[in-house]
Design an enzyme around this catalytic site. Structure first.
Site, PDB file in Angstrom:
ATOM      1  N   LYS A 281      27.031   6.063 -54.130  1.00 32.55           N
ATOM      2  CA  LYS A 281      27.271   5.631 -55.501  1.00 32.55           C
ATOM      3  C   LYS A 281      26.087   6.027 -56.379  1.00 32.55           C
ATOM      4  O   LYS A 281      24.935   5.793 -56.034  1.00 32.55           O
ATOM      5  CB  LYS A 281      27.478   4.117 -55.544  1.00 32.55           C
ATOM      6  CG  LYS A 281      28.054   3.583 -56.844  1.00 32.55           C
ATOM      7  CD  LYS A 281      28.418   2.117 -56.703  1.00 32.55           C
ATOM      8  CE  LYS A 281      29.107   1.585 -57.941  1.00 32.55           C
ATOM      9  NZ  LYS A 281      29.513   0.177 -57.791  1.00 32.55           N
ATOM     10  N   GLU A 366      40.715 -13.007 -54.781  1.00 39.14           N
ATOM     11  CA  GLU A 366      40.774 -14.199 -55.623  1.00 39.14           C
ATOM     12  C   GLU A 366      41.720 -15.262 -55.066  1.00 39.14           C
ATOM     13  O   GLU A 366      41.477 -16.470 -55.233  1.00 39.14           O
ATOM     14  CB  GLU A 366      41.198 -13.811 -57.042  1.00 39.14           C
ATOM     15  CG  GLU A 366      40.162 -13.014 -57.815  1.00 39.14           C
ATOM     16  CD  GLU A 366      40.227 -11.517 -57.531  1.00 39.14           C
ATOM     17  OE1 GLU A 366      39.400 -10.777 -58.086  1.00 39.14           O
ATOM     18  OE2 GLU A 366      41.111 -11.089 -56.749  1.00 39.14           O
ATOM     19  N   ARG A 394      45.609 -13.264 -60.731  1.00 37.13           N
ATOM     20  CA  ARG A 394      45.872 -12.913 -59.338  1.00 37.13           C
ATOM     21  C   ARG A 394      45.896 -14.143 -58.431  1.00 37.13           C
ATOM     22  O   ARG A 394      46.372 -14.063 -57.301  1.00 37.13           O
ATOM     23  CB  ARG A 394      44.800 -11.941 -58.843  1.00 37.13           C
ATOM     24  CG  ARG A 394      44.515 -10.817 -59.830  1.00 37.13           C
ATOM     25  CD  ARG A 394      43.714  -9.718 -59.217  1.00 37.13           C
ATOM     26  NE  ARG A 394      44.575  -8.867 -58.411  1.00 37.13           N
ATOM     27  CZ  ARG A 394      44.134  -7.820 -57.720  1.00 37.13           C
ATOM     28  NH1 ARG A 394      42.854  -7.511 -57.724  1.00 37.13           N
ATOM     29  NH2 ARG A 394      44.971  -7.086 -57.019  1.00 37.13           N
TER      30      ARG A 394
END
Length: 625
Positions: A281, A366, A394
């Site tokens: 990254k 979640e 969610r």
């Protein structure tokens, strides 16, 4: 015209030499640093997938072959390679979206930017093509962080059952989502990344077999028995292959040749294949590579030379929550915190540093976070679940059935509520209060400033017989707005609390400055105006209903979906009591709102002082007719 602007589509890559491709990768990285530092956006994720995206477009024929990017924050390179290199207005109204967008290109398919969905999309698309008799390939690109989401594993379970499904799953493994990926899957992938004994055994096996008299099928069987034994003993990729999904990798995600070879093998396999790619990254930009706090995942405007922000924003709403959460943790050992792969963005890192045994980062999950919180509450703790407002969507079933129905004392802290601006439709936190409004027993607070965040969080933490929600917006927090008086539980922000108002403005959360400014304008026109802030907006306070009964026109200002929001609840409660006062519901329209600045979105919705005055004045005139 820049060199990148000459790329009109993926097929422009086909005739490039290895040297030209390497040069293109470096030019793309330089372009991303220069452009994204000027507009803001997702820099780190895109710097890490340059070669991976180039290889995908060289092997697969988009848009005939469908490429689905999970979450989509790593799609900038894809945009460039599909002829969209004008980043001058990236994430600005009228410019490129920060995520895939069907309105922009036929190469873009999924644009919801909520994680862990790409495998389900990929399975559905691949099966649809097959049912239609179309020979087309589907690729789902998913990060190791998104692979922690439960929905991804539901999809894997089903994909594995279809042995002939032409679906390629590309795992972009950079050990991070917003922050280092955690959990059992992360440990599994880490073992794959670091274990080299497997390759060493196979190298030894190849050399041994080369020197033996074994020939033909016997040699083939011997080698593959050795390979299987080595794999089972040293390399836990067996987890994927035991599911029935062919595993290829790990592959160096910055070696274009190796990537292309792996993708071609996957494409030609004829069944579901997982290609495990190891990427870095932020690659090519030292500030992002060395970013321990992952601040370069998504950035504002920065100096590309130093990596430092150009604008010092001051204290944020999140900072206020973070500080008070830390103070609560010091006072009460029953306070625990849960987040879903967003420890730093939601301000829980200081709490985690101070109380590592009382913090739980569950990954992008979640639903699990919410039900786990219900379990913690049952066990005598008071969990604080800190997530972005858009992600409460969610976990609605778990909020309803696990927390509310069981009267679990769980506090949800919803960061980035209301209008979030440049991230667009899927990231506006404009659904949470509408969802909460249909949940029995839930209590919702909308603090208007930093001081009220602190107060509401403490009040929420005292509730043990049902879920509470504290929501606040993105960005810098202004100076506290001190109440000028009280009417029962309501804070008076402007006007005379003793007289019956011609206009009652009910301010929800961050709309307080707009309500006060509108009241000044209406007062100047000769109207008696009262502005109140209920702070706790759900259920609708009885003190507020007593006040609406005395008002001429009532207007509720909220940065939430106007359908089913606080205005709708106030209007419903007034009607149930037979109140004749007119209630204006002033919120965000019931539509998916494109990326733009917060000010532009609020202006378009009429949520400005002038917009409020216009609506209220029209209602007053209408009531006289």
């Amino acid at each position: 015209m820049t060199d990148l602007e000459r790329i009109s589509g993926p097929r422009d890559l086909d005739e490039m030499t290895e040297e030209e491709l390497s040069d293109l990768a470096e030019r793309i990285r330089a372009f991303l640093v220069a452009e994204v530092s000027r507009t803001g956006g997702h820099l780190g994720p895109n710097l890490g997938v340059v070669e991976l995206t180039m290889a995908l477009h060289r092997v697969f024929d988009s848009p005939r072959d469908t490429i689905v990017f999970d979450t989509g924050h790593q799609s900038y390179v894809h945009k460039i390679l599909t002829g969209r290199s004008d980043f001058s207005a990236l994430r600005i109204r009228g410019g490129l979206s920060g995520y895939p967008s069907r309105a922009e290109s036929a190469h873009d398919v999924v644009e919801n930017s909520h994680a862990s969905t790409s495998l389900s999309w990929g399975e559905g698309i691949a099966k649809g093509y097959r049912l239609r008799g179309e020979d087309r390939h589907v690729v789902s690109v998913i990060g190791d962080g998104a692979l922690t989401g439960g929905m991804a594993w539901e999809a894997l379970n089903n994909i594995a059952a279809d042995k002939d499904l032409p679906l390629v799953i590309v795992v972009n493994d950079n050990e991070r989502s917003y922050a280092p990926t955690i959990g059992g899957l992360a440990d599994h992938l880490a073992t794959l990344r670091t274990n080299r004994q497997y390759e060493q055994v196979l190298d030894w096996g190849k050399e041994t077999l080369h020197r033996t008299p074994l020939v033909g099928r016997t040699a083939y069987q011997a080698f593959h028995s050795l390979k299987k034994g080595a794999k089972d003993f040293w390399a836990p990729q067996g987890m994927f292959e035991d599911l029935g999904i062919k595993y290829l990798g790990p592959v160096d995600g910055h070696d274009l040749g190796a990537l292309e070879q792996a993708f071609r093998r996957a494409r030609d396999f004829g069944g579901p294949v997982l290609v495990h790619c190891i990427t870095q990254k932020g690659r090519g930009y030292d500030h992002a590579v060395n970013d321990v706090a992952d601040q370069f995942h998504g950035i504002g405007k920065i100096n590309p030379e130093t990596g430092l922000p150009l604008e010092i924003a001051g204290r944020s709403w999140t900072d206020e929550f973070s500080d008070e959460m830390l103070a609560l943790g010091a006072e009460r050992d029953d306070i625990v915190a849960i987040t879903a792969a967003m420890m730093m963005p939601v301000g829980l890192q200081p709490f985690a540093d101070a109380y590592p045994e009382r913090i739980f980062d569950v990954g992008i999950a979640e639903q699990h976070a919410t039900t786990m919180a219900a379990g913690l509450a049952f066990a005598g703790m008071h969990p604080v679940v800190a997530i972005y407002a858009t992600f409460l969507n969610r976990a609605f079933d778990q909020l309803l059935m696990d927390c509310a129905m069981h009267r679990a004392g769980v506090t949800f802290v919803l960061d980035r509520s209301g209008v979030t601006g440049p991230d667009g439709a899927s990231h506006h936190g404009m659904w949470d209060m509408s969802l909460a409004a249909i949940v029995p027993g839930v209590r919702v607070a909308a603090p208007r400033d930093g001081a009220q965040i602190r107060a509401c969080l403490r009040e929420a933490a005292q509730v043990s017989d049902g879920p509470t929600i504290v929501r606040f917006p993105k960005g810098s927090v202004a100076e506290p707005l001190t109440a000028t008086g009280q009417i029962g539980s309501l804070d008076v922000l402007a006007g005379d609390a003793e007289s019956d108002p011609d206009v009652l403005l009910v301010s929800v959360g961050a709309m307080a400055p707009t309500a006060i400014a509108a009241a000044e304008k209406l007062s100047a026109e000769g109207h008696r105006v009262l502005v109140v802030d209920p702070r706790w907006v759900l259920p609708v306070p009885q003190d507020l209903l007593a006040l609406t009964a005395r008002a001429g026109v009532v207007a509720v200002l909220e940065d939430n979906n106007v359908a089913g929001g606080i205005g709708a609840e106030v209007s419903r409660a007034m009607a149930e009591q037979g109140q004749g006062a007119r209630c204006l519901r002033m919120g965000l329209p019931k539509e998916f709102i494109a990326h733009a600045s917060r000010g532009q979105v609020l202006d378009a919705a009429g949520l400005t002082p002038d917009g409020v005055v216009e609506r209220v004045t029209g209602a007053i005139i209408g009531s006289r007719d």
